[in-house]
Design a protein around this motif. Sequence first.
Motif, PDB file in Angstrom:
ATOM      1  N   LEU A   1     -69.386 -27.010  -6.206  1.00  0.00           N
ATOM      2  CA  LEU A   1     -69.250 -25.559  -6.087  1.00  0.00           C
ATOM      3  C   LEU A   1     -70.277 -24.845  -6.963  1.00  0.00           C
ATOM      4  N   ALA A   2     -70.577 -25.411  -8.127  1.00  0.00           N
ATOM      5  CA  ALA A   2     -71.567 -24.807  -9.012  1.00  0.00           C
ATOM      6  C   ALA A   2     -72.951 -24.812  -8.371  1.00  0.00           C
ATOM      7  N   VAL A   3     -73.288 -25.879  -7.637  1.00  0.00           N
ATOM      8  CA  VAL A   3     -74.580 -25.947  -6.947  1.00  0.00           C
ATOM      9  C   VAL A   3     -74.682 -24.833  -5.913  1.00  0.00           C
ATOM     10  N   LEU A   4     -73.641 -24.670  -5.091  1.00  0.00           N
ATOM     11  CA  LEU A   4     -73.677 -23.625  -4.067  1.00  0.00           C
ATOM     12  C   LEU A   4     -73.691 -22.234  -4.686  1.00  0.00           C
ATOM     13  N   GLN A   5     -72.941 -22.037  -5.765  1.00  0.00           N
ATOM     14  CA  GLN A   5     -72.928 -20.729  -6.405  1.00  0.00           C
ATOM     15  C   GLN A   5     -74.288 -20.401  -6.991  1.00  0.00           C
ATOM     16  N   GLU A   6     -74.969 -21.396  -7.536  1.00  0.00           N
ATOM     17  CA  GLU A   6     -76.309 -21.172  -8.085  1.00  0.00           C
ATOM     18  C   GLU A   6     -77.273 -20.760  -6.985  1.00  0.00           C
ATOM     19  N   LEU A   7     -77.152 -21.373  -5.806  1.00  0.00           N
ATOM     20  CA  LEU A   7     -77.994 -20.981  -4.676  1.00  0.00           C
ATOM     21  C   LEU A   7     -77.662 -19.563  -4.216  1.00  0.00           C
ATOM     22  N   ARG A   8     -76.384 -19.209  -4.245  1.00  0.00           N
ATOM     23  CA  ARG A   8     -75.983 -17.856  -3.851  1.00  0.00           C
ATOM     24  C   ARG A   8     -76.526 -16.810  -4.819  1.00  0.00           C
ATOM     25  N   ASP A   9     -76.695 -17.186  -6.079  1.00  0.00           N
ATOM     26  CA  ASP A   9     -77.150 -16.243  -7.096  1.00  0.00           C
ATOM     27  C   ASP A   9     -78.652 -16.317  -7.344  1.00  0.00           C
ATOM     28  N   GLY A  10     -79.343 -17.260  -6.710  1.00  0.00           N
ATOM     29  CA  GLY A  10     -80.749 -17.490  -6.988  1.00  0.00           C
ATOM     30  C   GLY A  10     -81.688 -16.585  -6.201  1.00  0.00           C
ATOM     31  N   PRO A  11     -82.975 -16.852  -6.309  1.00  0.00           N
ATOM     32  CA  PRO A  11     -83.971 -15.991  -5.641  1.00  0.00           C
ATOM     33  C   PRO A  11     -83.905 -16.040  -4.122  1.00  0.00           C
ATOM     34  N   SER A  12     -83.324 -17.097  -3.552  1.00  0.00           N
ATOM     35  CA  SER A  12     -83.202 -17.201  -2.094  1.00  0.00           C
ATOM     36  C   SER A  12     -81.812 -16.813  -1.612  1.00  0.00           C
ATOM     37  N   ALA A  13     -81.105 -16.030  -2.405  1.00  0.00           N
ATOM     38  CA  ALA A  13     -79.719 -15.673  -2.099  1.00  0.00           C
ATOM     39  C   ALA A  13     -79.521 -15.115  -0.690  1.00  0.00           C
ATOM     40  N   PRO A  14     -80.433 -14.280  -0.140  1.00  0.00           N
ATOM     41  CA  PRO A  14     -80.207 -13.765   1.218  1.00  0.00           C
ATOM     42  C   PRO A  14     -80.086 -14.852   2.285  1.00  0.00           C
ATOM     43  N   HIS A  15     -80.638 -16.030   2.009  1.00  0.00           N
ATOM     44  CA  HIS A  15     -80.549 -17.143   2.969  1.00  0.00           C
ATOM     45  C   HIS A  15     -79.254 -17.938   2.792  1.00  0.00           C
ATOM     46  N   TYR A  16     -78.444 -17.565   1.817  1.00  0.00           N
ATOM     47  CA  TYR A  16     -77.223 -18.321   1.527  1.00  0.00           C
ATOM     48  C   TYR A  16     -75.971 -17.442   1.626  1.00  0.00           C
ATOM     49  N   THR A  17     -76.019 -16.468   2.514  1.00  0.00           N
ATOM     50  CA  THR A  17     -74.824 -15.658   2.753  1.00  0.00           C
ATOM     51  C   THR A  17     -73.862 -16.351   3.710  1.00  0.00           C
ATOM     52  N   THR A  18     -74.387 -17.125   4.655  1.00  0.00           N
ATOM     53  CA  THR A  18     -73.562 -17.872   5.599  1.00  0.00           C
ATOM     54  C   THR A  18     -74.053 -19.311   5.663  1.00  0.00           C
ATOM     55  N   ALA A  19     -73.186 -20.198   6.117  1.00  0.00           N
ATOM     56  CA  ALA A  19     -73.587 -21.599   6.262  1.00  0.00           C
ATOM     57  C   ALA A  19     -74.659 -21.738   7.331  1.00  0.00           C
ATOM     58  N   GLN A  20     -74.600 -20.916   8.375  1.00  0.00           N
ATOM     59  CA  GLN A  20     -75.608 -20.979   9.436  1.00  0.00           C
ATOM     60  C   GLN A  20     -76.986 -20.578   8.915  1.00  0.00           C
ATOM     61  N   ALA A  21     -77.044 -19.497   8.129  1.00  0.00           N
ATOM     62  CA  ALA A  21     -78.321 -19.073   7.568  1.00  0.00           C
ATOM     63  C   ALA A  21     -78.852 -20.106   6.587  1.00  0.00           C
ATOM     64  N   MET A  22     -77.975 -20.719   5.811  1.00  0.00           N
ATOM     65  CA  MET A  22     -78.380 -21.758   4.878  1.00  0.00           C
ATOM     66  C   MET A  22     -78.990 -22.946   5.621  1.00  0.00           C
ATOM     67  N   ALA A  23     -78.352 -23.387   6.688  1.00  0.00           N
ATOM     68  CA  ALA A  23     -78.874 -24.521   7.448  1.00  0.00           C
ATOM     69  C   ALA A  23     -80.242 -24.206   8.046  1.00  0.00           C
ATOM     70  N   ALA A  24     -80.385 -23.014   8.622  1.00  0.00           N
ATOM     71  CA  ALA A  24     -81.668 -22.637   9.216  1.00  0.00           C
ATOM     72  C   ALA A  24     -82.761 -22.583   8.151  1.00  0.00           C
ATOM     73  N   HIS A  25     -82.447 -22.020   7.014  1.00  0.00           N
ATOM     74  CA  HIS A  25     -83.422 -21.889   5.926  1.00  0.00           C
ATOM     75  C   HIS A  25     -83.849 -23.253   5.400  1.00  0.00           C
ATOM     76  N   GLU A  26     -82.881 -24.121   5.115  1.00  0.00           N
ATOM     77  CA  GLU A  26     -83.216 -25.404   4.506  1.00  0.00           C
ATOM     78  C   GLU A  26     -83.884 -26.347   5.496  1.00  0.00           C
ATOM     79  N   LEU A  27     -83.478 -26.316   6.752  1.00  0.00           N
ATOM     80  CA  LEU A  27     -84.124 -27.168   7.746  1.00  0.00           C
ATOM     81  C   LEU A  27     -85.567 -26.731   7.984  1.00  0.00           C
ATOM     82  N   ALA A  28     -85.815 -25.430   8.027  1.00  0.00           N
ATOM     83  CA  ALA A  28     -87.163 -24.924   8.273  1.00  0.00           C
ATOM     84  C   ALA A  28     -88.117 -25.269   7.135  1.00  0.00           C
ATOM     85  N   ARG A  29     -87.594 -25.400   5.941  1.00  0.00           N
ATOM     86  CA  ARG A  29     -88.447 -25.659   4.766  1.00  0.00           C
ATOM     87  C   ARG A  29     -88.390 -27.107   4.301  1.00  0.00           C
ATOM     88  N   GLY A  30     -87.775 -27.964   5.079  1.00  0.00           N
ATOM     89  CA  GLY A  30     -87.737 -29.381   4.733  1.00  0.00           C
ATOM     90  C   GLY A  30     -86.892 -29.703   3.525  1.00  0.00           C
TER      91      GLY A  30
END
Length: 286
Positions: free
Chosen positions: A129-158
């Motif tokens: 949970l701490a890992v996900l919260q850090e991603l939600r609070d980090g510089p890429s936070a807009p890509h981590y509002t939903t699980a779908q956006a997170m998957a698209a973001h991380e898959l596109a960037r390898g």
Amino acid sequence: MAPQRLARYLLPVGAFLALLYLCSLRLHVPLLACVQGGAPCPWWWWGEDVPPRQPGTQPPPEPPEPTAALCKGQRFQMGRLLRAFQATLGPHGEILLDPYLAGWAELGRFMESLGPAFGLVLHETRAKLAVLQELRDGPSAPHYTTAQAMAAHELARGLVVLTPPAPPGNPPSGCRTLLRLHRALLWLQLFVGGLGEGGDPARVCARAYHRALAPHHPWWVRQAAAVAFLALPPRRELLAALCLGDPGARGATQAQAELRRAAATIARVYNRTQDLFTTHGMLGLP
């Protein structure tokens, strides 16, 4: 015997004995005394799930629950869990990460109330949970509002490694972290649902574990888990500690209804998350 080989044997044996010791504590420390007033058990507590408050400040008030009159001060409240996971499902199929994390925080309090059998799982869960919260609070936070956006973001960037090994220095993957929580969510959903059907806690928990998590654990972890489940309290004591109604017949019926409702809500979140991982071929992330 070589030191490396000796260490391979001592590690599982040591973990097994530690869990056996935790189970033995169940014989001496009643669960209700441990969680009375919402206080964590000092003999297995792994740390708070909220940051410490500054001196002189007051904690934010929590909304009242239907069971508040029965268990004033109880940390776990079924109503908070239900509201969080209900809010996780967006109107257009989204899996909203903020309420998802809030739901897991409440599940953490649920596990606290179950005794030492869930101590290790709780510790690992909070790390994820701490890992996900850090991603939600980090510089890429807009890509981590939903699980779908997170998957698209991380898959596109390898950032998602579909086959091992991971590249050196690869940052933590939110998708991989969510998958581990997803598997544990199935375990808890099956456990809560089994309790709602009137099952014995230890047997229900063991069956749920063997279906959801055992396939992903090595042999010695599975054996240690089987011993740890013996530390679960009897059903009557468990329902009272979870603040799910009176221990009488009417209260037990009400408690089972609440548990079934919670299991159904968790199942809807699980199924939508399962569809996301299936669509992107990520169910087997290493």
